[in-house]
Design an enzyme around this catalytic site. Structure first.
Site, PDB file in Angstrom:
ATOM      1  N   TYR A   1     -49.552  -2.915  13.340  1.00 22.21           N
ATOM      2  CA  TYR A   1     -48.284  -3.247  12.692  1.00 22.21           C
ATOM      3  C   TYR A   1     -47.953  -4.721  12.917  1.00 22.21           C
ATOM      4  O   TYR A   1     -48.626  -5.423  13.709  1.00 22.21           O
ATOM      5  CB  TYR A   1     -47.159  -2.367  13.224  1.00 22.21           C
ATOM      6  CG  TYR A   1     -47.026  -2.356  14.728  1.00 22.21           C
ATOM      7  CD1 TYR A   1     -46.083  -3.142  15.384  1.00 22.21           C
ATOM      8  CD2 TYR A   1     -47.853  -1.538  15.503  1.00 22.21           C
ATOM      9  CE1 TYR A   1     -45.966  -3.119  16.757  1.00 22.21           C
ATOM     10  CE2 TYR A   1     -47.745  -1.506  16.880  1.00 22.21           C
ATOM     11  CZ  TYR A   1     -46.793  -2.306  17.501  1.00 22.21           C
ATOM     12  OH  TYR A   1     -46.685  -2.292  18.869  1.00 22.21           O
TER      13      TYR A   1
ATOM     14  N   GLU B   1     -50.066  -6.763  15.731  1.00 21.03           N
ATOM     15  CA  GLU B   1     -50.196  -6.071  17.009  1.00 21.03           C
ATOM     16  C   GLU B   1     -51.007  -4.793  16.808  1.00 21.03           C
ATOM     17  O   GLU B   1     -50.821  -4.066  15.834  1.00 21.03           O
ATOM     18  CB  GLU B   1     -48.823  -5.739  17.591  1.00 21.03           C
ATOM     19  CG  GLU B   1     -48.877  -5.052  18.946  1.00 21.03           C
ATOM     20  CD  GLU B   1     -47.551  -5.083  19.689  1.00 21.03           C
ATOM     21  OE1 GLU B   1     -47.423  -4.361  20.687  1.00 21.03           O
ATOM     22  OE2 GLU B   1     -46.647  -5.850  19.282  1.00 21.03           O
TER      23      GLU B   1
ATOM     24  N   TRP C   1     -46.272   9.009  17.738  1.00 19.70           N
ATOM     25  CA  TRP C   1     -47.209   9.222  18.833  1.00 19.70           C
ATOM     26  C   TRP C   1     -47.199  10.673  19.298  1.00 19.70           C
ATOM     27  O   TRP C   1     -48.244  11.217  19.662  1.00 19.70           O
ATOM     28  CB  TRP C   1     -46.881   8.306  20.016  1.00 19.70           C
ATOM     29  CG  TRP C   1     -47.156   6.862  19.750  1.00 19.70           C
ATOM     30  CD1 TRP C   1     -46.244   5.889  19.460  1.00 19.70           C
ATOM     31  CD2 TRP C   1     -48.433   6.213  19.740  1.00 19.70           C
ATOM     32  NE1 TRP C   1     -46.877   4.681  19.271  1.00 19.70           N
ATOM     33  CE2 TRP C   1     -48.217   4.843  19.440  1.00 19.70           C
ATOM     34  CE3 TRP C   1     -49.744   6.651  19.944  1.00 19.70           C
ATOM     35  CZ2 TRP C   1     -49.261   3.918  19.353  1.00 19.70           C
ATOM     36  CZ3 TRP C   1     -50.784   5.724  19.862  1.00 19.70           C
ATOM     37  CH2 TRP C   1     -50.545   4.381  19.572  1.00 19.70           C
TER      38      TRP C   1
ATOM     39  N   ARG D   1     -52.662   2.386  16.419  1.00 20.45           N
ATOM     40  CA  ARG D   1     -51.613   1.919  15.512  1.00 20.45           C
ATOM     41  C   ARG D   1     -51.729   0.415  15.326  1.00 20.45           C
ATOM     42  O   ARG D   1     -52.085  -0.321  16.252  1.00 20.45           O
ATOM     43  CB  ARG D   1     -50.241   2.289  16.082  1.00 20.45           C
ATOM     44  CG  ARG D   1     -49.081   1.854  15.219  1.00 20.45           C
ATOM     45  CD  ARG D   1     -47.762   2.489  15.670  1.00 20.45           C
ATOM     46  NE  ARG D   1     -46.676   1.888  14.910  1.00 20.45           N
ATOM     47  CZ  ARG D   1     -46.386   2.200  13.653  1.00 20.45           C
ATOM     48  NH1 ARG D   1     -47.100   3.119  13.027  1.00 20.45           N
ATOM     49  NH2 ARG D   1     -45.393   1.617  13.022  1.00 20.45           N
TER      50      ARG D   1
ATOM     51  N   ASP E   1     -45.253  -7.567  14.206  1.00 18.62           N
ATOM     52  CA  ASP E   1     -44.175  -7.693  15.186  1.00 18.62           C
ATOM     53  C   ASP E   1     -43.759  -9.158  15.250  1.00 18.62           C
ATOM     54  O   ASP E   1     -44.480  -9.989  15.799  1.00 18.62           O
ATOM     55  CB  ASP E   1     -44.641  -7.204  16.554  1.00 18.62           C
ATOM     56  CG  ASP E   1     -43.544  -7.257  17.607  1.00 18.62           C
ATOM     57  OD1 ASP E   1     -42.378  -7.491  17.241  1.00 18.62           O
ATOM     58  OD2 ASP E   1     -43.850  -7.063  18.797  1.00 18.62           O
TER      59      ASP E   1
ATOM     60  N   GLU F   1     -51.467  -2.281  24.306  1.00 15.30           N
ATOM     61  CA  GLU F   1     -50.940  -2.935  23.112  1.00 15.30           C
ATOM     62  C   GLU F   1     -51.296  -4.420  23.179  1.00 15.30           C
ATOM     63  O   GLU F   1     -50.985  -5.080  24.169  1.00 15.30           O
ATOM     64  CB  GLU F   1     -49.425  -2.780  23.030  1.00 15.30           C
ATOM     65  CG  GLU F   1     -48.932  -1.342  23.100  1.00 15.30           C
ATOM     66  CD  GLU F   1     -47.453  -1.279  23.428  1.00 15.30           C
ATOM     67  OE1 GLU F   1     -46.669  -2.010  22.798  1.00 15.30           O
ATOM     68  OE2 GLU F   1     -47.098  -0.510  24.337  1.00 15.30           O
TER      69      GLU F   1
END
Length: 477
Positions: free
Chosen positions: A68, A75, A435, A66, A70, A8
């Site tokens: 998104y 991220e 996930w 993914r 944050d 991540e």
């Protein structure tokens, strides 16, 4: 590697002087909206994931990963990858997605995404979190955890991204930091911000290891090791070393082959001491009272990995060879690692600049150079101006694959998830993608508890079931 891994990455957003700085949190949202609404890079969430992730905050991508928002920054979480080459490729896909969005929006001259871990102006830190799937029966006794912390604290000698200056964050008990001498340059960007060894609460008590037990898989078989200590690397070669060596050590852990009597007296303090050691001797104190260099600690882990894991696969052989190559080159031929080890590369650039311009190390100009090293735009980022040696250049060039932005890994659960993303892009059914599961029409769901399975056939059968279109659900939020 043969272990499911994901990264991540949180990105900083840097605006030019011509761009109003009130837009620093608007541009991550603009890029996110473009990727999901215009570029069709994925399917946006229709539901709350938690109180900080409302509908429309992000979604899953065609590559199985993914993206998104944050806390104001963007991220990217890579899809699950089984092999080291894939992991590095899909980590880079996040950079390519963001940069492609800026180009499409005509903003690449005014807005930059920075893949680093510190904001020199506010003291904020951005994370690069590593996720490793492990067997549930793996033993995490205090000695085993202590040995793992020793590896993680010392690996920064080749995984650190380097930084100008220092931060002195408050510890969890909010005691004022003790006065410390000025540090011009250090190995790691995250070291100053790690205040605990193992802890669950992430935001205000960053630990080396995050303790939450959230496997995102069948909890009876698997656990997920979630690491917060790592720096974001610009060099794909450094990313490979960071992930590959850690995966090797976790294999030693699962097989009960970790070294004995190699537990640090204080892993958090050692992490900071190594990062800030201007002598670059990197001496750490062990729990048994002995001292040892971080380099020798890494050689000990390398020796055991070579003994027990050598010749298990071509990829493992590549990793072990290059792990040893880097450990040998750090004291004897550091110039060979320029372009491969980020802190060495950045320090070389800064020292060259300081000498050429006659600057002192507290000049703010150096902080700007520090940031520009991490600019993901190949036309502007200082990392991309470096020409490494053949060994490093071949790896860095071979792992870049534009198709990774929209094609998933073929050998993990990400493949089946990506099929669902494609399907939901072109229908009006309400859906939920996670996930480890997908759901459709609010009633039917498919559990995907084994990240080693692709679930391609299962997803196809699940999505082919007849359903009634529900027009009340809006796809675009």
């Amino acid at each position: 590697m043969d272990r499911v891994v994901g990264i991540e990455t949180e990105y900083g957003c840097l605006l030019s002087e011509d761009e109003p700085h009130v837009n620093s949190e608007l541009w991550p949202a603009k890029v996110k909206n473009y990727l999901f609404r215009k570029a069709d890079a994925g399917t946006i969430d229709l539901h709350y994931r938690d109180y900080e992730e409302p509908p429309g905050n992000g979604g899953f991508l065609l590559n199985g990963g993914r993206l998104y928002l944050d806390m104001g920054h963007i991220e990217y979480a890579s899809p699950e990858c089984l092999h080291l080459h894939d992991l590095v490729t899909y980590e880079l896909a996040g950079d390519d997605l963001l940069q492609s969005a800026l180009i499409a929006l005509g903003a690449e001259e005014r807005v930059s995404f920075i893949k680093n871990n510190v904001d020199h102006h506010t003291g904020a830190t951005f994370g690069c979190h590593e996720n490793y799937l492990m067997r549930r029966e793996a033993q995490f006794t205090p000695p085993i955890l202590g040995t793992l912390l020793t590896f993680l604290a010392t690996r920064q000698i080749f995984t650190g991204a380097g930084r100008v200056g220092q931060s002195n964050p408050l510890a969890f008990d909010f005691e004022p930091p003790q006065p410390e001498g000025q540090v011009n340059f250090q190995l790691s960007q995250r070291a100053d911000h790690i205040v605990n060894d193992i802890y669950q609460w992430v935001q205000f008590n960053r630990a080396i290891i995050n303790a939450r037990d959230e496997p995102l898989a069948d909890y009876r078989k698997y656990r997920r090791l979630h690491l917060l200590i790592g720096d974001s690397n610009m060099s794909p070669y450094a990313t490979a070393l960071k992930i590959g060596t850690t995966a090797c050590v976790l294999s030693l852990l699962e097989e009960g082959r970790l070294p004995r009597n190699l537990v640090l007296a204080d892993a958090v303090q050692s992490t900071r001491d190594i990062s800030r050691d201007t002598s670059e001797q990197w001496i750490v104190r062990l729990e048994n009272g002995k001292t040892m260099s971080a380099l020798d600690v890494q050689w000990e882990f390398h020796r055991l990995a070579q003994k027990h894991l050598g010749h298990s696969s071509a990829e493992t052989n590549w990793l072990l060879e290059n792990w040893g190559y880097v450990l040998e080159a750090i004291p004897h031929n550091r110039e060979a690692l320029i372009g491969g080890v980020d802190w060495i590369t950045k320090k070389w650039l800064l020292e060259t600049f300081v000498q050429a311009e006659g600057l002192s190390w507290d000049d703010p100009w150096l902080q700007s150079i520090d940031l520009e090293y991490h600019n993901i735009d190949p036309r502007r980022g200082l990392f991309f101006n470096i020409t490494p040696g053949k060994r490093i250049t071949e790896w860095n060039n071979n792992v870049r694959r534009p198709s990774a932005m929209h094609v998933p890994p073929a050998n993990t659960r990400a493949s089946g998830r990506a099929r669902a993303v494609t399907f939901f892009q072109n229908c009006n059914f309400p859906y939920v993608i996670n996930w480890d599961s997908i759901a459709c029409d609010s009633r039917d769901f498919l559990v995907m508890g084994n990240p080693f399975e692709t679930y391609n056939d299962e997803v196809d059968r699940f999505l082919s079931q007849p359903r009634t279109i529900t027009s009340a659900t809006e796809q675009q939020l």
